[in-house]
Design a protein around this motif. Structure first.
Motif, PDB file in Angstrom:
ATOM      1  N   LEU A   1      -6.969 -11.149  17.098  1.00 34.38           N
ATOM      2  CA  LEU A   1      -5.757 -10.390  16.773  1.00 34.38           C
ATOM      3  C   LEU A   1      -4.504 -11.243  17.010  1.00 34.38           C
ATOM      4  O   LEU A   1      -3.592 -11.265  16.172  1.00 34.38           O
TER       5      LEU A   1
ATOM      6  N   THR B   1      -5.232   5.833   6.127  1.00 34.00           N
ATOM      7  CA  THR B   1      -5.968   4.744   6.788  1.00 34.00           C
ATOM      8  C   THR B   1      -5.749   4.781   8.295  1.00 34.00           C
ATOM      9  O   THR B   1      -6.688   4.611   9.076  1.00 34.00           O
ATOM     10  N   LEU B   2      -4.506   5.019   8.696  1.00 38.70           N
ATOM     11  CA  LEU B   2      -4.191   5.079  10.131  1.00 38.70           C
ATOM     12  C   LEU B   2      -4.911   6.249  10.785  1.00 38.70           C
ATOM     13  O   LEU B   2      -5.443   6.145  11.898  1.00 38.70           O
TER      14      LEU B   2
ATOM     15  N   MET C   1       0.862  -1.199   0.000  1.00 36.74           N
ATOM     16  CA  MET C   1       0.000   0.000   0.000  1.00 36.74           C
ATOM     17  C   MET C   1       0.891   1.240   0.000  1.00 36.74           C
ATOM     18  O   MET C   1       1.830   1.314   0.776  1.00 36.74           O
TER      19      MET C   1
ATOM     20  N   ILE D   1     -11.875   5.680  16.390  1.00 36.89           N
ATOM     21  CA  ILE D   1     -11.794   5.313  17.811  1.00 36.89           C
ATOM     22  C   ILE D   1     -12.223   6.503  18.673  1.00 36.89           C
ATOM     23  O   ILE D   1     -12.988   6.357  19.630  1.00 36.89           O
TER      24      ILE D   1
ATOM     25  N   LEU E   1      -3.838 -13.822  14.172  1.00 43.31           N
ATOM     26  CA  LEU E   1      -3.498 -13.346  12.829  1.00 43.31           C
ATOM     27  C   LEU E   1      -2.007 -13.538  12.550  1.00 43.31           C
ATOM     28  O   LEU E   1      -1.160 -13.217  13.363  1.00 43.31           O
TER      29      LEU E   1
ATOM     30  N   GLU F   1     -11.955 -10.130  20.457  1.00 39.42           N
ATOM     31  CA  GLU F   1     -11.195  -9.441  19.400  1.00 39.42           C
ATOM     32  C   GLU F   1      -9.689  -9.590  19.608  1.00 39.42           C
ATOM     33  O   GLU F   1      -8.932  -9.704  18.644  1.00 39.42           O
TER      34      GLU F   1
ATOM     35  N   ILE G   1      -8.557   5.316  11.131  1.00 40.93           N
ATOM     36  CA  ILE G   1      -8.744   4.362  12.237  1.00 40.93           C
ATOM     37  C   ILE G   1      -8.742   5.110  13.570  1.00 40.93           C
ATOM     38  O   ILE G   1      -9.609   4.901  14.418  1.00 40.93           O
TER      39      ILE G   1
ATOM     40  N   LYS H   1      -1.438   4.650   3.499  1.00 39.50           N
ATOM     41  CA  LYS H   1      -1.260   4.050   4.832  1.00 39.50           C
ATOM     42  C   LYS H   1      -1.556   5.091   5.909  1.00 39.50           C
ATOM     43  O   LYS H   1      -2.247   4.823   6.891  1.00 39.50           O
TER      44      LYS H   1
ATOM     45  N   ALA I   1      -9.253  -2.264  15.556  1.00 42.09           N
ATOM     46  CA  ALA I   1      -8.442  -1.366  14.730  1.00 42.09           C
ATOM     47  C   ALA I   1      -7.089  -1.990  14.402  1.00 42.09           C
ATOM     48  O   ALA I   1      -6.589  -1.857  13.279  1.00 42.09           O
ATOM     49  N   ALA I   2      -6.507  -2.691  15.362  1.00 42.70           N
ATOM     50  CA  ALA I   2      -5.203  -3.334  15.140  1.00 42.70           C
ATOM     51  C   ALA I   2      -5.333  -4.452  14.094  1.00 42.70           C
ATOM     52  O   ALA I   2      -4.416  -4.650  13.278  1.00 42.70           O
ATOM     53  N   GLN I   3      -6.462  -5.161  14.105  1.00 40.74           N
ATOM     54  CA  GLN I   3      -6.688  -6.201  13.088  1.00 40.74           C
ATOM     55  C   GLN I   3      -6.727  -5.558  11.697  1.00 40.74           C
ATOM     56  O   GLN I   3      -6.108  -6.044  10.749  1.00 40.74           O
ATOM     57  N   LYS I   4      -7.455  -4.449  11.610  1.00 38.67           N
ATOM     58  CA  LYS I   4      -7.567  -3.739  10.321  1.00 38.67           C
ATOM     59  C   LYS I   4      -6.184  -3.234   9.878  1.00 38.67           C
ATOM     60  O   LYS I   4      -5.811  -3.358   8.706  1.00 38.67           O
ATOM     61  N   ALA I   5      -5.457  -2.662  10.838  1.00 40.12           N
ATOM     62  CA  ALA I   5      -4.123  -2.137  10.512  1.00 40.12           C
ATOM     63  C   ALA I   5      -3.209  -3.252   9.996  1.00 40.12           C
ATOM     64  O   ALA I   5      -2.430  -3.050   9.053  1.00 40.12           O
ATOM     65  N   TYR I   6      -3.308  -4.424  10.576  1.00 35.68           N
ATOM     66  CA  TYR I   6      -2.491  -5.565  10.129  1.00 35.68           C
ATOM     67  C   TYR I   6      -2.928  -6.014   8.732  1.00 35.68           C
ATOM     68  O   TYR I   6      -2.105  -6.232   7.847  1.00 35.68           O
ATOM     69  N   HIS I   7      -4.248  -6.144   8.529  1.00 34.71           N
ATOM     70  CA  HIS I   7      -4.775  -6.578   7.229  1.00 34.71           C
ATOM     71  C   HIS I   7      -4.367  -5.616   6.111  1.00 34.71           C
ATOM     72  O   HIS I   7      -4.112  -6.034   4.976  1.00 34.71           O
ATOM     73  N   ASP I   8      -4.301  -4.308   6.442  1.00 33.03           N
ATOM     74  CA  ASP I   8      -3.962  -3.294   5.441  1.00 33.03           C
ATOM     75  C   ASP I   8      -2.457  -3.093   5.310  1.00 33.03           C
ATOM     76  O   ASP I   8      -2.013  -2.189   4.582  1.00 33.03           O
ATOM     77  N   GLY I   9      -1.677  -3.895   6.038  1.00 30.37           N
ATOM     78  CA  GLY I   9      -0.222  -3.802   5.928  1.00 30.37           C
ATOM     79  C   GLY I   9       0.396  -2.604   6.635  1.00 30.37           C
ATOM     80  O   GLY I   9       1.533  -2.219   6.359  1.00 30.37           O
ATOM     81  N   LEU I  10      -0.365  -1.991   7.569  1.00 24.79           N
ATOM     82  CA  LEU I  10       0.163  -0.815   8.276  1.00 24.79           C
ATOM     83  C   LEU I  10       1.145  -1.226   9.365  1.00 24.79           C
ATOM     84  O   LEU I  10       2.064  -0.483   9.709  1.00 24.79           O
TER      85      LEU I  10
END
Lengths: 62, 174
Positions: free
Chosen positions: A54, A9-10, A1, A17, A57, A50, A13, A6, B45-54
């Protein structure tokens, strides 16, 4: 990406929150102590589920 | 018309002043609600960040460890708050315990996670840095909800006061 995406997206996110927290604070004003504690228990359970996802993964192959 | 507006302003002011100051148990319950929700949201959010390669798998695993620590401390915090609510007493010992869990088991790991994100985004836009700073402030505000300063001052006062029982009850529900 690409780096620019990036960062976007961050930022998205982190903002999501923050917005969720603002929503919770508004809701909390109208809740009783019992309701706050019941919701806390439900949130901790959701958090554990969750966190478990995590943790797994990237280690599915093992 | 001016008199009506003046009356409304006075009534509104009285209503606002009449709102009772929150007691410690309610503050702790609100903190518990906020922190538990934040923990779940950060995990997603951390799951999403990992999936998106962040973030890579090592950062992800570090964040997961901190979140587990937060969850463990958070559940202790909620249980202690529940016990204080049921007994209808939040003495200095209980408040100190709540503060200790809040600062060491919950706030500290949260700040570690934010530091991890900050390092990752060290060259990032001002907006992202601001968002992370705002989240950090939100967590610190939650953790300061049960400030111990008042407790320490009140303990000293209670020891020296011959009407200690009355003073203590007033403190708890102040």
């Amino acid at each position: 990406m690409p780096e620019k995406n990036k960062i976007a997206t961050l930022a998205e996110i982190t903002t999501d929150i923050l917005l969720a927290e603002i929503g919770r604070r508004a809701k909390a004003r109208m809740m009783t102590v019992e309701q706050l504690l019941d919701e806390s228990d439900a949130n901790w359970k959701r958090a554990d589920d969750e966190i478990e996802k995590l943790s797994k993964l990237g280690h599915e192959e093992k | 018309m001016k008199k009506i507006i003046l009356c409304l302003v006075v009534i509104c002011s009285l209503l606002l002043m009449a709102c009772p100051k929150e007691d410690v148990v309610r503050k702790a319950a609100k903190a518990s609600y906020s922190l538990s929700g934040l923990t779940a949201d950060v995990a997603v959010a951390a799951q999403k960040a990992y999936h998106d390669g962040l973030i890579d798998v090592h950062s992800k695993d570090r964040i997961a460890v901190w979140l587990k620590q937060i969850s463990k401390g958070g559940k202790q915090f909620t249980a202690l708050t529940e016990a204080a609510h049921k007994s209808q007493v939040a003495d200095a010992g209980t408040i100190n315990s709540l503060n200790l869990i809040l600062s060491t088991e919950i706030t500290a790991p949260f700040l570690e996670i934010l530091q991890e994100l900050k390092i990752l985004s060290k060259d990032a836009s001002d907006f992202l840095q601001t968002a992370i700073a705002a989240l950090r402030s939100a967590i610190l505000v939650i953790s300061s909800a049960l400030s111990t300063t008042k407790v320490i001052a009140s303990n000293r006062f209670i020891k020296n006061n011959r009407f200690a029982g009355v003073v203590e009850m007033r403190f708890i529900y102040a």
